[in-house]
Design a protein around this motif. Structure first.
Motif, PDB file in Angstrom:
ATOM      1  N   LEU A  50     -20.204  -8.915  -5.428  1.00  0.00           N
ATOM      2  CA  LEU A  50     -20.155  -9.738  -4.226  1.00  0.00           C
ATOM      3  C   LEU A  50     -20.023  -8.807  -3.033  1.00  0.00           C
ATOM      4  O   LEU A  50     -19.067  -8.036  -2.948  1.00  0.00           O
ATOM      5  N   ALA A  51     -20.981  -8.872  -2.109  1.00  0.00           N
ATOM      6  CA  ALA A  51     -20.926  -8.094  -0.876  1.00  0.00           C
ATOM      7  C   ALA A  51     -20.753  -9.063   0.291  1.00  0.00           C
ATOM      8  O   ALA A  51     -21.436 -10.086   0.359  1.00  0.00           O
ATOM      9  N   VAL A  52     -19.846  -8.726   1.194  1.00  0.00           N
ATOM     10  CA  VAL A  52     -19.537  -9.587   2.330  1.00  0.00           C
ATOM     11  C   VAL A  52     -19.735  -8.790   3.615  1.00  0.00           C
ATOM     12  O   VAL A  52     -19.244  -7.660   3.732  1.00  0.00           O
ATOM     13  N   GLY A  53     -20.465  -9.360   4.578  1.00  0.00           N
ATOM     14  CA  GLY A  53     -20.700  -8.696   5.851  1.00  0.00           C
ATOM     15  C   GLY A  53     -20.434  -9.627   7.017  1.00  0.00           C
ATOM     16  O   GLY A  53     -20.216 -10.827   6.850  1.00  0.00           O
ATOM     17  N   GLY A  54     -20.440  -9.055   8.233  1.00  0.00           N
ATOM     18  CA  GLY A  54     -20.263  -9.829   9.467  1.00  0.00           C
ATOM     19  C   GLY A  54     -21.358  -9.477  10.442  1.00  0.00           C
ATOM     20  O   GLY A  54     -21.618  -8.298  10.702  1.00  0.00           O
ATOM     21  N   LEU A  55     -22.027 -10.482  11.000  1.00  0.00           N
ATOM     22  CA  LEU A  55     -23.199 -10.237  11.839  1.00  0.00           C
ATOM     23  C   LEU A  55     -22.889  -9.380  13.056  1.00  0.00           C
ATOM     24  O   LEU A  55     -23.682  -8.521  13.442  1.00  0.00           O
ATOM     25  N   THR A  56     -21.727  -9.574  13.681  1.00  0.00           N
ATOM     26  CA  THR A  56     -21.418  -8.851  14.916  1.00  0.00           C
ATOM     27  C   THR A  56     -20.472  -7.677  14.690  1.00  0.00           C
ATOM     28  O   THR A  56     -19.822  -7.209  15.627  1.00  0.00           O
ATOM     29  N   ASP A  57     -20.409  -7.195  13.481  1.00  0.00           N
ATOM     30  CA  ASP A  57     -19.507  -6.093  13.133  1.00  0.00           C
ATOM     31  C   ASP A  57     -19.986  -4.791  13.772  1.00  0.00           C
ATOM     32  O   ASP A  57     -21.065  -4.295  13.447  1.00  0.00           O
ATOM     33  N   PRO A  58     -19.193  -4.186  14.678  1.00  0.00           N
ATOM     34  CA  PRO A  58     -19.597  -2.915  15.278  1.00  0.00           C
ATOM     35  C   PRO A  58     -19.190  -1.706  14.443  1.00  0.00           C
ATOM     36  O   PRO A  58     -19.599  -0.583  14.741  1.00  0.00           O
ATOM     37  N   ARG A  59     -18.366  -1.912  13.429  1.00  0.00           N
ATOM     38  CA  ARG A  59     -17.863  -0.804  12.620  1.00  0.00           C
ATOM     39  C   ARG A  59     -18.761  -0.543  11.421  1.00  0.00           C
ATOM     40  O   ARG A  59     -19.209   0.581  11.200  1.00  0.00           O
ATOM     41  N   VAL A  60     -18.975  -1.584  10.616  1.00  0.00           N
ATOM     42  CA  VAL A  60     -19.938  -1.508   9.523  1.00  0.00           C
ATOM     43  C   VAL A  60     -20.979  -2.580   9.815  1.00  0.00           C
ATOM     44  O   VAL A  60     -20.722  -3.764   9.619  1.00  0.00           O
TER      45      VAL A  60
END
Length: 692
Positions: free
Chosen positions: A623-633
């Motif tokens: 399971l991979a989780v991301g954030g659209l507005t993430d400036p770090r990753v």
């Protein structure tokens, strides 16, 4: 009916660096206008959005059989939170300031109460401000020295770009002052009319500090300091004495400080000591001395020196607490009559109090085998009371006030678990796993007493191992939903953190980064050998740089794991470190190496970068989780990784990508919305371990 996963289109892009050619089939997922997307997610290209939404839809379908479980987990997790909770009020002159949650509220209120008696005053109602926003984060709330104004900030995109406002606390109304694209914090000068703040440049890096006069137009704000090296981040803080503002320019291993007298806010910043490669220092103030925490002169685990305020250069530094190998000094706080340092030795934290008048020292003692400590300096300087927080993996958080003169402590608050928590049902332990090279890796364990330790139990192994960050053996209410279902919870304190001193960090970065991954694998193998679990029953969990760890170990030892949870995972390491336009890339080179300038660094990173090392192998469920507005990753790292994994893997194991289209690095901003994310990931763990 079988649901087919999304298959990302391949658009090969060739890169040649140091004469080495690579082909990146999924480079198109990186939006060319990523800076604009951070400010306005609606500007994301339609083909990229379509792919991310297709993955989200697929994830929803594949996890549909856990929806009832997710609801149950959310109910459990919420039931362990005291909804009408508040922090212990922090005294400052005539008032005591606190954070308070109302029952059912996603966001807190900032409040204060007169110390002489009187009604509580609501200064900022964040929950009310957040209404109508998919994401809303309070960046800071700093009252002026005269208690008349409050500088506060908010981010409503998740991109960590904050708008700074000034509130009149007598009326509750915000003034016209409005400053965009700040880092969120602000520092007041002694006159209560001058604010200092840090702004982000077009590449989302904090590089300029400005001075603002309350009520004046922002066009009149004065540039106080500018960092021209893109490898350094800039910030501004304040000494505990409140006498000096501290301008801090740093990367991951070098720092340089300037100070501004808070009583002379128009004065130019004054340099403490010029930067030297791989030398760090930080300072506090008392009387006519600066107290400086530094690793200068070979003090690998840091020492404390003093320097005259009038002449603070290195040539005038005098050792106060000499360096002692193996005792890592983590932080120093100064009060009028006492110096407090937080240090770690033998893997465990310790608070040491020093009477400035006599030099006499004493430590605050604790009994448990593994625990976590945190200092809360508060607002006051002329006080004998130190506030600290204590917890362990079985003991809920406790806030103590400690009288440094009388050497007595008072429990001010104990974390309530409304649904109940019986610590006697659980065991917390600290063991040491032999590593590949003869080192031993500390492992913190939590499990129920009735969990069989015969190899049959699933085990969740958490890890991070970067930037010198130590993962504390602290209490977590969400973790109990796993442990109560017979899953052993373990934290591997691998190299790359500072659990065993600065050396532990140095041996897990740059050319030695592989040690972090091998330590994690060694911890898992040892836990299986000792019967806490068995091979293939381990679920690895990590976020950000810990997500990179997850990607690396999935490539190196896929058969060890029965699942992987990678939150906002830094998995496209080589491409990111080659892109000097990204917010964190230049400041990250001391941590990972600079593959643009160094072929050796290029080859090292290429050797472990999870995305670059995906191959035809039988991967465990991921399971991979991301954030659209993430400036770090950035969101495209997990998206590219999953796309490549799906094309390469030889197993039919579950592979899911979930992108939060309304948030960044930290996920959902509300306390209950964030619990829903925890419940989702926990349900995934239970699903792949057969405990759903």
């Amino acid at each position: 009916m079988t649901v087919r996963p999304p298959i990302a289109a391949r658009h090969p892009v060739r890169h040649t660096v140091h004469g080495i050619e690579r082909v990146d089939d999924y480079a198109w997922l990186r939006a060319d206008n990523w800076q604009e997307v951070m400010r306005d997610p609606a500007t994301l290209a339609a083909d990229i959005r379509g792919y991310l939404e297709a993955e989200n839809a697929y994830t929803k379908v594949e996890m549909a059989d856990t929806e009832a479980l997710q609801a149950l987990l959310f109910k459990e997790m919420r039931g362990r939170i005291k909804e009408d909770d508040s922090s212990v009020p922090a005294p400052d002159g005539p008032f005591a300031y606190a954070t308070r949650f109302l029952e059912g509220a996603e966001q807190p209120r900032i409040v204060r109460t007169p110390r002489a008696g009187g009604a509580e005053e609501v200064l900022i109602d964040v929950d009310a401000l957040a209404k109508g926003h998919a994401y809303y984060d309070l960046g800071g709330a700093d009252h002026s020295p005269d208690h008349a104004l409050m500088a506060w900030s908010y981010d409503d995109k998740g991109s960590e770009s904050y708008t700074l406002r000034v509130r009149d606390l007598s009326t509750g109304a915000d003034l016209d002052d409005r400053i965009e694209t700040t880092t969120g914090g602000a520092v007041w000068s002694a006159d209560s009319r001058t604010l200092f703040y840090t702004v982000l440049d077009d590449n989302h890096r904090p590089c300029r500090i400005y001075r603002h006069r309350v009520g004046a137009p922002t066009s009149e704000d004065v540039l106080v300091f500018e960092e021209t090296n893109p490898g350094y981040f800039l910030g501004i803080g304040q000494t505990q004495s409140a006498r000096y503002l501290v301008v801090d320019s740093h990367d991951h291993e070098t720092s340089e400080l300037h100070v501004i007298d808070a009583e002379a806010p128009d004065a130019a910043p004054r340099l403490i000591a010029p930067r030297r490669p791989a030398e760090e220092y930080d300072l506090e103030h008392n009387g006519d001395l600066f107290y400086i925490l530094t690793n200068a002169d070979g003090a690998e685990d840091f020492k404390i020196v003093t320097a005259p305020v009038a002449a603070p250069g290195r040539e005038n530094w005098t050792d106060l607490v000499p360096h002692r190998s193996g005792r890592l000094i983590l932080g120093v706080t100064l009060f009028k009559d006492f110096m407090v340092r937080l240090e770690r030795e033998g893997g465990l934290p310790r608070i040491v109090i020093r009477a400035l008048a006599t030099g006499e020292e004493h430590a605050i003692a604790f009994d448990e085998e593994a625990y976590s400590l945190g200092l809360s300096e508060g607002y006051e300087f002329d006080t004998t009371v130190l506030r600290f927080t204590y917890s362990s993996m079985t003991t809920p958080s406790r806030v103590y006030d400690y009288d440094m003169a009388a050497r007595t402590r008072v429990l001010r608050k104990e974390q309530e678990v409304p649904s109940g928590h019986d610590a006697s049902l659980y065991v917390t332990r600290r063991i040491f796993a032999p590593a590949h090279d003869g080192e031993t890796v500390p492992v913190s364990l939590l499990y129920r007493k009735d969990t069989p330790l015969d190899g049959s139990a699933p085990l969740l192994l958490y890890g991070y191992g970067s930037y010198g960050i130590t993962i504390p053996a602290s209490f977590s209410t969400t973790r109990l939903s796993l442990v109560d279902r017979g899953i052993v919870y373990a934290i591997a304190h691998i190299r790359g953190g500072k659990d065993k001193g600065f050396r532990w960090y140095a041996e897990g970065r740059r050319e030695k980064k592989e040690n972090s991954f091998l330590d994690f694998i060694s911890a898992g193998e040892f836990l299986a050998k000792e019967g806490f679990t068995s091979r293939g029953r381990i679920v690895g969990w990590g976020g950000s740089a810990g997500g990179m760890l997850m990607g690396a170990v999935a490539n190196m030892a896929p058969d060890l794991f029965g699942g992987i949870v990678a939150e906002v995972p830094f998995v496209d390491v080589l491409n990111t470190m080659l892109d000097d336009t990204l917010p964190l890339t230049p400041p990250e080179w001391p941590e990972w190496g600079n593959p643009i300038e160094s072929e050796e660094a290029y080859r090292t990173i290429a050797g472990y970068s999870p995305y670059d090392n995906v191959a035809a192998r039988a991967y465990p469920p991921i399971l991979a989780v991301g954030g659209l507005t993430d400036p770090r990753v950035t969101y495209w790292e997990p998206a590219k990784w999953v796309a490549k994994l799906r094309a390469a893997k030889t197993s039919d194991s579950l592979l899911l990508l979930k992108t939060n289209m309304d948030a960044g690095h930290g996920g959902a901003s509300g306390r209950f919305d964030s619990l829903k994310e925890s419940a989702f990931a926990t349900a995934f763990v239970l699903k792949v371990t057969g405990r759903a």
